[in-house]
Design an enzyme around this catalytic site. Structure first.
Site, PDB file in Angstrom:
ATOM      1  N   ASN A 185       0.845  -1.206   0.000  1.00 32.81           N
ATOM      2  CA  ASN A 185       0.000   0.000   0.000  1.00 32.81           C
ATOM      3  C   ASN A 185       0.876   1.250   0.000  1.00 32.81           C
ATOM      4  OD1 ASN A 185       0.565   0.811   2.845  1.00 32.81           O
ATOM      5  ND2 ASN A 185      -0.346  -1.204   3.227  1.00 32.81           N
ATOM      6  N   ASP A 254      -4.461  -6.159   5.251  1.00 35.06           N
ATOM      7  CA  ASP A 254      -5.504  -6.947   5.899  1.00 35.06           C
ATOM      8  C   ASP A 254      -5.474  -8.401   5.443  1.00 35.06           C
ATOM      9  OD1 ASP A 254      -6.576  -4.870   7.432  1.00 35.06           O
ATOM     10  OD2 ASP A 254      -7.601  -4.060   5.666  1.00 35.06           O
ATOM     11  N   LYS A 264       8.171 -17.657 -10.570  1.00 35.11           N
ATOM     12  CA  LYS A 264       7.447 -16.497 -11.105  1.00 35.11           C
ATOM     13  C   LYS A 264       6.184 -16.974 -11.841  1.00 35.11           C
ATOM     14  CE  LYS A 264       8.008 -12.594 -14.173  1.00 35.11           C
ATOM     15  NZ  LYS A 264       8.713 -12.106 -15.336  1.00 35.11           N
ATOM     16  N   PRO A 280      -3.489 -11.577  10.781  1.00 37.62           N
ATOM     17  CA  PRO A 280      -3.922 -11.291  12.152  1.00 37.62           C
ATOM     18  C   PRO A 280      -3.953  -9.784  12.383  1.00 37.62           C
ATOM     19  CG  PRO A 280      -1.661 -12.101  12.141  1.00 37.62           C
ATOM     20  CD  PRO A 280      -2.170 -12.222  10.733  1.00 37.62           C
ATOM     21  N   PHE A 298      -4.097   3.914  14.675  1.00 38.28           N
ATOM     22  CA  PHE A 298      -4.339   4.920  13.638  1.00 38.28           C
ATOM     23  C   PHE A 298      -5.521   4.459  12.802  1.00 38.28           C
ATOM     24  CE2 PHE A 298      -0.487   6.812  14.867  1.00 38.28           C
ATOM     25  CZ  PHE A 298      -0.439   8.067  14.291  1.00 38.28           C
ATOM     26  N   LYS A 312     -13.474   1.617  15.683  1.00 35.42           N
ATOM     27  CA  LYS A 312     -12.215   0.860  15.821  1.00 35.42           C
ATOM     28  C   LYS A 312     -11.662   0.959  17.239  1.00 35.42           C
ATOM     29  CE  LYS A 312     -11.057   1.130  11.041  1.00 35.42           C
ATOM     30  NZ  LYS A 312     -10.338   1.769   9.957  1.00 35.42           N
ATOM     31  N   LYS A 316     -11.342  -2.721  18.811  1.00 31.22           N
ATOM     32  CA  LYS A 316      -9.986  -3.250  19.003  1.00 31.22           C
ATOM     33  C   LYS A 316      -9.497  -3.044  20.428  1.00 31.22           C
ATOM     34  CE  LYS A 316      -8.747  -2.493  14.160  1.00 31.22           C
ATOM     35  NZ  LYS A 316      -7.671  -2.831  13.236  1.00 31.22           N
TER      36      LYS A 316
HETATM   37  O1  C5P Z   1      -8.918  -1.715  10.789  1.00 32.89           O
HETATM   38  P1  C5P Z   1      -7.870  -0.797  10.288  1.00 32.89           P
HETATM   39  O2  C5P Z   1      -6.807  -1.489   9.473  1.00 32.89           O
HETATM   40  O3  C5P Z   1      -8.348   0.443   9.618  1.00 32.89           O
HETATM   41  O4  C5P Z   1      -7.185  -0.279  11.645  1.00 32.89           O
HETATM   42  C1  C5P Z   1      -6.068   0.526  11.645  1.00 32.89           C
HETATM   43  C2  C5P Z   1      -5.253   0.284  12.887  1.00 32.89           C
HETATM   44  O5  C5P Z   1      -5.123  -1.125  13.111  1.00 32.89           O
HETATM   45  C3  C5P Z   1      -3.849   0.799  12.734  1.00 32.89           C
HETATM   46  O6  C5P Z   1      -3.378   1.205  14.007  1.00 32.89           O
HETATM   47  C4  C5P Z   1      -3.091  -0.412  12.205  1.00 32.89           C
HETATM   48  O7  C5P Z   1      -1.707  -0.351  12.507  1.00 32.89           O
HETATM   49  C5  C5P Z   1      -3.787  -1.544  12.946  1.00 32.89           C
HETATM   50  N1  C5P Z   1      -3.819  -2.841  12.248  1.00 32.89           N
HETATM   51  C6  C5P Z   1      -3.087  -3.904  12.757  1.00 32.89           C
HETATM   52  N2  C5P Z   1      -3.141  -5.128  12.154  1.00 32.89           N
HETATM   53  C7  C5P Z   1      -3.895  -5.318  11.052  1.00 32.89           C
HETATM   54  C8  C5P Z   1      -4.633  -4.246  10.529  1.00 32.89           C
HETATM   55  C9  C5P Z   1      -4.576  -3.024  11.149  1.00 32.89           C
HETATM   56  O8  C5P Z   1      -2.391  -3.730  13.758  1.00 32.89           O
HETATM   57  N3  C5P Z   1      -3.905  -6.510  10.489  1.00 32.89           N
END
Ligand code: C5P
Length: 380
Positions: A185, A254, A264, A280, A298, A312, A316
């Site tokens: 990304n 994600d 390849k 995870p 974030f 979130k 979380k």
């Molecule tokens: O759900 P989202 O990806 O938008 O959430 C963002 C936050 O979750 C950020 O702090 C990012 O570093 C964390 N995150 C994580 N592990 C993932 C996805 C997001 O720690 N697999």
């Protein structure tokens, strides 16, 4: 010096013999409104303000630019001129803004000296990367005066994070498809790196877990380079077990390809598909640790910022979330500036659009406040 004076600070100038070759002491005398100190054994100057008196007078000793020679002297306790003697006599915080040729900065002996000075509590601002006076490119330029001034003043929050272990994850992750391709990304890592630098400046013990980015790691911290979300998960969880604060500034993928193909992948047909499986959630796993550090996440959003961020925060089990718009004209992933809307259970604060370094310091203020509320004895 002009910037510090403008903000109401009283500045006394010490010049080495080399500095006097570049700038006439009279210039600094006029700018500071005080006589410039340059001699260790000058009866007149000693009468007005002795070197010991000068060392006691200062709230902070800033050496800018700090040459490789000065760093070496400081690292080994040499005191053969006024400035190096002042360093030895100083009981106040000492901050250096190094400036030298990139090869001199990279030299093993200079790096050894820098490590020693870190251990002795000297704080570093810069150096920056870019074009150098000698015509070469690289790390070694003195940080911009405006940046030095800002960080210097931010560092005056005495021991804001001293004794505090902060783990920060930054940058994107790379999820391989085959030996030459990956999914990633637009995260530049700038915000996470700025936070790491500001946390070091605030006196914290910092571990920076970074995905692949185009930035040099700040000095004065433990740096762990990772590539995939699973590697970031392992490194982060390991270091968070005894951490006081975890800041999840990384843009973690994600999903990852379910299978990494060993060779390849060849083109075949007009349509191709990749089967993805979920990674995870690192921050949620950290928030589930017992004992749990203060967890700051974030949320980068393209719409409905407040609702997504608040959701979130709760889902979380975070202590704080810093939300920002992405995909807009200014701020966000690849930009040097940003604005943040910060939420915590029962409160929120807007941090207006500014450069990511200033923003990082402001966010760390909020985090330090929360930490002191959570754990007033340990962090008082
Ligand atoms: O759900 P989202 O990806 O938008 O959430 C963002 C936050 O979750 C950020 O702090 C990012 O570093 C964390 N995150 C994580 N592990 C993932 C996805 C997001 O720690 N697999």
């Amino acid at each position: 010096m002009r910037l510090l004076r403008k903000q109401g600070h009283d500045v006394r100038v010490v010049m080495t013999a080399a500095a006097c070759e570049f700038v006439a002491p009279l210039t600094f005398q006029a700018l500071s409104g005080h006589a410039v100190h340059s001699e260790l054994l000058d009866a007149g100057q000693e009468q007005a303000m002795s070197h010991i008196h000068l060392a006691r007078w200062a709230d902070v000793l800033l050496i800018a630019p700090a040459t490789a020679d000065m760093l070496a002297k400081m690292a080994h306790g040499l005191a053969d001129d006024l400035l190096s003697t002042l360093y030895l006599a100083a009981e106040c915080p000492v901050v250096v803004a190094p400036a030298m040729n990139q090869a001199m900065w990279a030299k093993a002996v200079t790096q050894d000296n820098i490590r020693r000075l870190h251990q002795h509590g000297v704080r570093f601002i810069g150096p920056a990367a870019g074009a150098q006076a000698c015509g070469e490119q690289g790390l070694g330029r003195m940080e911009e005066p405006v940046e030095i001034c800002r960080l210097l003043l931010a560092q005056q929050i005495p021991g804001m994070l001293s004794g505090v272990k902060v783990v920060i994850s930054a940058g994107p992750t790379r999820e391989p498809l085959d030996p030459v391709r990956y999914i990633t990304n637009r995260s530049s890592g700038k915000m996470g790196y700025a936070l790491a630098q500001a946390a070091v400046a605030g006196g914290a013990e910092v571990v920076l877990v970074s995905g692949p980015v185009n930035l040099s790691p700040p000095v004065g911290l433990a740096f762990i380079q990772v590539e995939t979300a699973l590697q970031m998960y392992d490194a982060t969880l390991t270091h968070c077990r005894d951490a006081d604060v975890y800041i999840g500034a990384a843009a973690v993928a994600d999903y990852r390809p379910q299978h990494i193909v060993a060779h390849k992948i060849k083109k075949d047909g007009d349509i191709a598909s990749i089967l993805l499986e979920k990674n995870p959630d690192i921050i949620a796993a950290v928030a589930g640790l017992q004992p749990k550090p203060l967890v700051v996440g974030f949320a980068a959003e393209t719409d409905d910022l407040e609702n997504y961020a608040k959701h979130k925060l709760q889902a979380k089990n975070l202590d704080m979330i810093a939300a920002n718009w992405v995909g807009k004209a200014e701020g966000g992933f690849e930009s040097d500036s940003n604005a943040l809307q910060v939420f915590w259970p029962g409160g929120q604060q807007t941090l207006a659009m500014t450069d990511k370094h200033t923003l990082a310091t402001q966010l760390l203020y909020l985090i330090a406040e929360k930490l002191h509320e959570k754990n007033p004895v340990k962090n008082s």
